[in-house]
Design an enzyme around this catalytic site. Structure first.
Site, PDB file in Angstrom:
ATOM      1  N   ARG A 204      -9.971   0.720  15.425  1.00  0.00           N
ATOM      2  CA  ARG A 204      -9.827   1.491  14.192  1.00  0.00           C
ATOM      3  C   ARG A 204     -10.834   0.924  13.192  1.00  0.00           C
ATOM      4  O   ARG A 204     -11.977   1.349  13.167  1.00  0.00           O
ATOM      5  CB  ARG A 204      -8.374   1.418  13.697  1.00  0.00           C
TER       6      ARG A 204
ATOM      7  N   MET B 271      11.455  24.779   1.994  1.00  0.00           N
ATOM      8  CA  MET B 271      10.632  23.950   1.127  1.00  0.00           C
ATOM      9  C   MET B 271      11.446  23.188   0.092  1.00  0.00           C
ATOM     10  O   MET B 271      11.199  22.006  -0.159  1.00  0.00           O
ATOM     11  CB  MET B 271       9.576  24.809   0.420  1.00  0.00           C
TER      12      MET B 271
ATOM     13  N   TYR C 177      15.902  30.755   7.255  1.00  0.00           N
ATOM     14  CA  TYR C 177      14.756  31.489   7.794  1.00  0.00           C
ATOM     15  C   TYR C 177      14.895  31.681   9.304  1.00  0.00           C
ATOM     16  O   TYR C 177      15.243  30.770  10.043  1.00  0.00           O
ATOM     17  CB  TYR C 177      13.458  30.738   7.507  1.00  0.00           C
TER      18      TYR C 177
ATOM     19  N   LYS D  73       0.840  -1.195   0.000  1.00  0.00           N
ATOM     20  CA  LYS D  73       0.000   0.000   0.000  1.00  0.00           C
ATOM     21  C   LYS D  73       0.878   1.250   0.000  1.00  0.00           C
ATOM     22  O   LYS D  73       2.109   1.163   0.148  1.00  0.00           O
ATOM     23  CB  LYS D  73      -0.921   0.002   1.224  1.00  0.00           C
TER      24      LYS D  73
END
Length: 412
Positions: A160, A334, A281, A61
């Site tokens: 779940r 990013m 940053y 998956k």
């Protein structure tokens, strides 16, 4: 036959595949993710051996945990894997295109209304965890005549997906009546990676009791970590996922699995800064000496998470540059990450070289620690901007043909 490319025909800067005849990463690639399919197969074989006599399936998956569902499923199928688990119908379609029609594919995410035809079209099986789902599946099978089968998921403590044990007991008469169409009964361990967690024993007891009522139906409980809890957890089919891809299924002990992925990213600039200058940053990292910084073309958009950043009080993750570990400098952004390469020889690295983010001793689990997460999230977050190279495992081959029919028995 695979033929190595003519070196004269390769554009300058192109990254060659590790194996002749496989596609090379383009010179424009900012990063390269190499997936070792032979290592995945070796991990599957180790898990298969550990779980004998249980069948060893493959969980592919989330695009094969970020490694490529079709490529992984094909390699596992060629190695002898006959059963696959995915999360969605779309994933099942991709896997069905890569494996023989004889392979079983189970869809873990449950049965949605009005999707029966889609299951039948590709011959895959829903994992049903709700009585309403079961009723809808039954209606589809009666109306269409489809007899491809389904699995029943019973919740034994995860809370779940899955029927309650009481609900599952209610369908036992259906099992006893025969012709029930149920090909697997399963549950899922919540804390298998914790060897001494009492929840494991509670879930085992609950599942053993209910599974015993599903007479003649194969049972499955163990995920990757569950395989290493012992034979009593393994039942008829085990469902390894993370361990196939090199994540440690036994975090309280050494990792028994082979590493599968290597991740490299390109240096786009090297710059010199003075003592007292800040990087990135927020200016959270300050140079304490004249410093050389390599700016690497990978960031959190590529799955290299901001949480691995460094600042003046905290050391972040490391990358391997020219064979040596070097620390990240400042905040990961990013698209870019700054790396302190001051301690390297000035001629050891230059613009355009690749650095190693995973590999050369940096494991997926180590990086997950810096990210504040688990290896599953690291692998499934690897960005699509990386060029991908596959090693071994019939990476570029066609889906395997179904096995030949058994010869007819000689008349006597």
């Amino acid at each position: 036959m695979n033929v190595a490319p003519d070196p004269k025909s390769i554009p300058q800067g192109t990254l060659l595949s590790p194996e002749a005849g496989q596609a090379a990463a383009p010179a424009t690639a900012t990063g390269v993710l190499t997936v070792d399919l032979d290592a995945i197969v070796a991990n599957w074989r180790k898990l298969e051996k550990t779980a004998v006599p249980a069948e060893c399936a493959g969980v592919v998956k989330a695009d094969g945990y970020g490694c490529g569902a079709e490529q992984v499923a094909r390699a596992l199928s060629n190695a002898g894997c006959k059963t696959f688990f995915v999360a969605t119908l779309d994933e099942a379609r991709a896997v069905r295109a890569a494996v023989p029609t004889t392979a079983a594919i189970y869809v873990l995410g449950g049965f949605f209304q009005n999707t029966g035809d889609a299951y039948a079209k590709i011959d895959c099986k829903p994992v049903i965890g709700d009585l309403n789902e079961l009723a809808e599946w039954d209606v589809f099978c009666r109306r269409s005549g489809w007899s491809g089968g389904s699995a029943i998921h019973i919740d034994t403590g995860m809370n779940r997906l899955g029927m309650t044990v009481t609900e599952a007991q209610g369908i036992v008469p259906r099992i006893n009546a025969g012709d029930h169409g149920i090909t697997l009964v399963m549950s899922h361990l919540a804390s298998a990676e914790l060897l001494n967690n009492p929840a494991n024993a509670r879930q085992l007891t609950a599942f053993r009791e209910i599974a015993s009522l599903f007479s003649g139906v194969p049972a499955s409980l163990a995920n990757s970590s569950g395989i290493f809890l012992g034979a009593q957890f393994q039942f008829d089919i085990v469902r390894p996922g993370c361990a196939l891809y090199g994540i440690n299924p036994t975090p309280e002990a050494d990792n028994p699995m082979q590493p599968v992925v290597e991740l490299k990213a390109r240096i786009v600039q090297i710059r010199n800064i003075e003592r007292g200058d800040t990087v990135g940053y927020g200016g959270t990292w300050t140079a304490r000496r004249p410093t050389r910084i390599a700016i690497v073309a990978a960031g959190y958009a590529d799955g290299y998470f901001r949480a691995a950043s460094s600042n003046d009080g905290t050391r972040g993750a490391e990358v391997v540059v020219a064979g040596r570990r070097c620390p990240i400098a400042g905040r990961i952004s990013m698209d870019l990450t700054a790396v302190d390469i001051t301690d390297l020889d000035r001629n050891a690295v230059r613009r355009g070289h690749m650095v190693t983010l995973i590999g050369e001793g940096i494991t997926v689990d180590e990086l997950a620690h810096h990210f504040g997460t688990i290896g599953y999230e690291v692998l499934t977050s690897l960005g699509r901007r990386y060029a991908r190279i596959y090693k071994g495992g019939n990476a570029t081959g066609e889906p395997p043909a179904p096995p030949p029919a058994e010869p007819a028995a000689a008349s006597t």
